[in-house]
Design a protein around this motif. Structure first.
Motif, PDB file in Angstrom:
ATOM      1  N   GLU A   1       0.802  -1.232   0.000  1.00 52.05           N
ATOM      2  CA  GLU A   1       0.000   0.000   0.000  1.00 52.05           C
ATOM      3  C   GLU A   1       0.831   1.276   0.000  1.00 52.05           C
ATOM      4  O   GLU A   1       0.434   2.256  -0.623  1.00 52.05           O
ATOM      5  N   PRO A   2       1.996   1.321   0.662  1.00 49.02           N
ATOM      6  CA  PRO A   2       2.797   2.560   0.587  1.00 49.02           C
ATOM      7  C   PRO A   2       3.257   2.906  -0.833  1.00 49.02           C
ATOM      8  O   PRO A   2       3.691   4.022  -1.088  1.00 49.02           O
ATOM      9  N   PHE A   3       3.142   1.973  -1.759  1.00 46.02           N
ATOM     10  CA  PHE A   3       3.521   2.195  -3.150  1.00 46.02           C
ATOM     11  C   PHE A   3       2.301   2.374  -4.047  1.00 46.02           C
ATOM     12  O   PHE A   3       2.368   2.153  -5.253  1.00 46.02           O
ATOM     13  N   ALA A   4       1.172   2.778  -3.463  1.00 47.15           N
ATOM     14  CA  ALA A   4      -0.099   2.879  -4.200  1.00 47.15           C
ATOM     15  C   ALA A   4      -0.020   3.844  -5.380  1.00 47.15           C
ATOM     16  O   ALA A   4      -0.799   3.711  -6.327  1.00 47.15           O
ATOM     17  N   ASP A   5       0.910   4.789  -5.365  1.00 40.51           N
ATOM     18  CA  ASP A   5       1.026   5.704  -6.502  1.00 40.51           C
ATOM     19  C   ASP A   5       1.661   5.026  -7.724  1.00 40.51           C
ATOM     20  O   ASP A   5       1.523   5.518  -8.839  1.00 40.51           O
ATOM     21  N   THR A   6       2.322   3.877  -7.519  1.00 44.38           N
ATOM     22  CA  THR A   6       2.958   3.180  -8.644  1.00 44.38           C
ATOM     23  C   THR A   6       2.469   1.750  -8.849  1.00 44.38           C
ATOM     24  O   THR A   6       2.651   1.196  -9.927  1.00 44.38           O
ATOM     25  N   VAL A   7       1.854   1.152  -7.813  1.00 45.70           N
ATOM     26  CA  VAL A   7       1.449  -0.258  -7.886  1.00 45.70           C
ATOM     27  C   VAL A   7       0.015  -0.422  -7.392  1.00 45.70           C
ATOM     28  O   VAL A   7      -0.363   0.134  -6.364  1.00 45.70           O
ATOM     29  N   ARG A   8      -0.765  -1.195  -8.139  1.00 39.87           N
ATOM     30  CA  ARG A   8      -2.132  -1.564  -7.737  1.00 39.87           C
ATOM     31  C   ARG A   8      -2.145  -3.032  -7.342  1.00 39.87           C
ATOM     32  O   ARG A   8      -1.441  -3.849  -7.938  1.00 39.87           O
ATOM     33  N   SER A   9      -2.987  -3.362  -6.368  1.00 41.14           N
ATOM     34  CA  SER A   9      -3.121  -4.769  -5.988  1.00 41.14           C
ATOM     35  C   SER A   9      -4.595  -5.110  -5.820  1.00 41.14           C
ATOM     36  O   SER A   9      -5.397  -4.271  -5.438  1.00 41.14           O
ATOM     37  N   ARG A  10      -4.908  -6.361  -6.146  1.00 42.29           N
ATOM     38  CA  ARG A  10      -6.274  -6.854  -5.955  1.00 42.29           C
ATOM     39  C   ARG A  10      -6.210  -8.357  -5.746  1.00 42.29           C
ATOM     40  O   ARG A  10      -5.352  -9.045  -6.308  1.00 42.29           O
ATOM     41  N   PHE A  11      -7.133  -8.847  -4.930  1.00 39.27           N
ATOM     42  CA  PHE A  11      -7.187 -10.288  -4.724  1.00 39.27           C
ATOM     43  C   PHE A  11      -7.991 -10.937  -5.828  1.00 39.27           C
ATOM     44  O   PHE A  11      -9.014 -10.412  -6.269  1.00 39.27           O
ATOM     45  N   ILE A  12      -7.502 -12.071  -6.282  1.00 35.67           N
ATOM     46  CA  ILE A  12      -8.209 -12.874  -7.272  1.00 35.67           C
ATOM     47  C   ILE A  12      -8.914 -13.979  -6.507  1.00 35.67           C
ATOM     48  O   ILE A  12      -8.276 -14.771  -5.828  1.00 35.67           O
ATOM     49  N   ARG A  13     -10.216 -13.993  -6.589  1.00 36.82           N
ATOM     50  CA  ARG A  13     -10.985 -14.973  -5.817  1.00 36.82           C
ATOM     51  C   ARG A  13     -11.515 -16.118  -6.680  1.00 36.82           C
ATOM     52  O   ARG A  13     -11.653 -17.226  -6.226  1.00 36.82           O
ATOM     53  N   LYS A  14     -11.852 -15.842  -7.937  1.00 39.75           N
ATOM     54  CA  LYS A  14     -12.414 -16.872  -8.817  1.00 39.75           C
ATOM     55  C   LYS A  14     -11.598 -16.956 -10.097  1.00 39.75           C
ATOM     56  O   LYS A  14     -10.926 -16.002 -10.482  1.00 39.75           O
ATOM     57  N   LEU A  15     -11.688 -18.093 -10.759  1.00 39.71           N
ATOM     58  CA  LEU A  15     -10.958 -18.315 -12.011  1.00 39.71           C
ATOM     59  C   LEU A  15      -9.504 -17.889 -11.858  1.00 39.71           C
ATOM     60  O   LEU A  15      -8.982 -17.096 -12.628  1.00 39.71           O
ATOM     61  N   ARG A  16      -8.875 -18.409 -10.824  1.00 39.05           N
ATOM     62  CA  ARG A  16      -7.524 -17.959 -10.475  1.00 39.05           C
ATOM     63  C   ARG A  16      -6.527 -18.077 -11.618  1.00 39.05           C
ATOM     64  O   ARG A  16      -5.757 -17.166 -11.868  1.00 39.05           O
ATOM     65  N   LEU A  17      -6.505 -19.208 -12.304  1.00 34.53           N
ATOM     66  CA  LEU A  17      -5.524 -19.377 -13.371  1.00 34.53           C
ATOM     67  C   LEU A  17      -5.770 -18.376 -14.494  1.00 34.53           C
ATOM     68  O   LEU A  17      -4.843 -17.711 -14.962  1.00 34.53           O
ATOM     69  N   GLU A  18      -7.013 -18.215 -14.916  1.00 34.62           N
ATOM     70  CA  GLU A  18      -7.331 -17.294 -15.997  1.00 34.62           C
ATOM     71  C   GLU A  18      -6.969 -15.858 -15.628  1.00 34.62           C
ATOM     72  O   GLU A  18      -6.388 -15.120 -16.419  1.00 34.62           O
ATOM     73  N   ASN A  19      -7.296 -15.449 -14.403  1.00 32.67           N
ATOM     74  CA  ASN A  19      -6.979 -14.094 -13.965  1.00 32.67           C
ATOM     75  C   ASN A  19      -5.479 -13.904 -13.757  1.00 32.67           C
ATOM     76  O   ASN A  19      -4.953 -12.824 -14.010  1.00 32.67           O
ATOM     77  N   ALA A  20      -4.798 -14.939 -13.309  1.00 32.02           N
ATOM     78  CA  ALA A  20      -3.340 -14.860 -13.167  1.00 32.02           C
ATOM     79  C   ALA A  20      -2.699 -14.699 -14.536  1.00 32.02           C
ATOM     80  O   ALA A  20      -1.791 -13.877 -14.714  1.00 32.02           O
ATOM     81  N   VAL A  21      -3.166 -15.461 -15.517  1.00 26.28           N
ATOM     82  CA  VAL A  21      -2.627 -15.352 -16.877  1.00 26.28           C
ATOM     83  C   VAL A  21      -2.842 -13.933 -17.403  1.00 26.28           C
ATOM     84  O   VAL A  21      -1.935 -13.330 -17.976  1.00 26.28           O
ATOM     85  N   GLU A  22      -4.042 -13.395 -17.194  1.00 31.34           N
ATOM     86  CA  GLU A  22      -4.319 -12.028 -17.650  1.00 31.34           C
ATOM     87  C   GLU A  22      -3.379 -11.030 -16.979  1.00 31.34           C
ATOM     88  O   GLU A  22      -2.808 -10.158 -17.625  1.00 31.34           O
TER      89      GLU A  22
END
Length: 188
Positions: free
Chosen positions: A68-89
């Motif tokens: 979170e201290p790097f929110a100006d350069t990095v976004r994060s989100r949890f992947i809850r469903k279709l993990r492989l497909e969302n990871a590939v994306e």
């Protein structure tokens, strides 16, 4: 890229976050040389947050708070469903994923840096992993592979230089560069 973790404490999550930030270009490797005394305010905040989960392990929400201290350069989100497909994306869009895997013997966080497929005509079935608990491999930028079972009833297969085991993906945190996201919006 590899930040080796000692096996005596539950610090895999706090080690994965700086590796992911480094891969995304938010920090440089030499900035980690003396983290407790760094002049970087975001790194100081990350260090203070990480200190609370050393020896105890990281729950997903605590892990998500580390970058979170790097929110100006990095976004994060949890992947809850279709993990492989969302990871590939995420990985296809120059992001990285921090992946929580577990089995009856352990729970562990690793960084996914790419995907693998049986051949060029098939969909990916494995995540290429940078595991801070395993020694680095000389040439590739990963040192383990997580073969993801498409059948939900089967367990995934985790292979590292230290051996192999069956595991499941518990959680996945996708991290991406804000600059890449802004460029994608501009192109749309």
């Amino acid at each position: 890229l590899h930040l080796r973790q000692s096996t005596i404490y539950g610090a895999c999550g706090p080690h994965c976050a700086p590796m992911a930030l480094q891969l995304l270009g938010a920090v440089e490797r030499d900035e980690f040389d003396d983290i407790p005394k760094t002049a970087s305010k975001p790194l100081t905040k990350l260090w203070k947050r990480a200190a609370h989960v050393y020896f105890a392990g990281s729950r997903p929400k605590k892990l998500q708070a580390l970058p979170e201290p790097f929110a100006d350069t990095v976004r994060s989100r949890f992947i809850r469903k279709l993990r492989l497909e969302n990871a590939v994306e995420c990985l296809d869009n120059d992001g990285v994923c921090i992946v929580g895997i577990s089995n009856s013997d352990y729970a562990h966080w690793v960084v996914s840096v790419g995907v693998s497929a049986p051949d060029e005509y098939q969909d990916p079935d494995a995540l290429l992993i940078l595991d801070l608990d395993a020694p680095p491999v000389p040439m590739p930028s990963w040192n383990a592979v997580l073969h993801v079972s498409l059948n939900r009833k089967e367990r995934d297969r985790y292979l590292s230089i230290d051996g192999s085991c069956k595991a499941v993906i518990d959680s996945m945190l996708a991290l991406s560069s804000v600059a890449v996201e802004e460029m994608e919006v501009d192109l749309a």
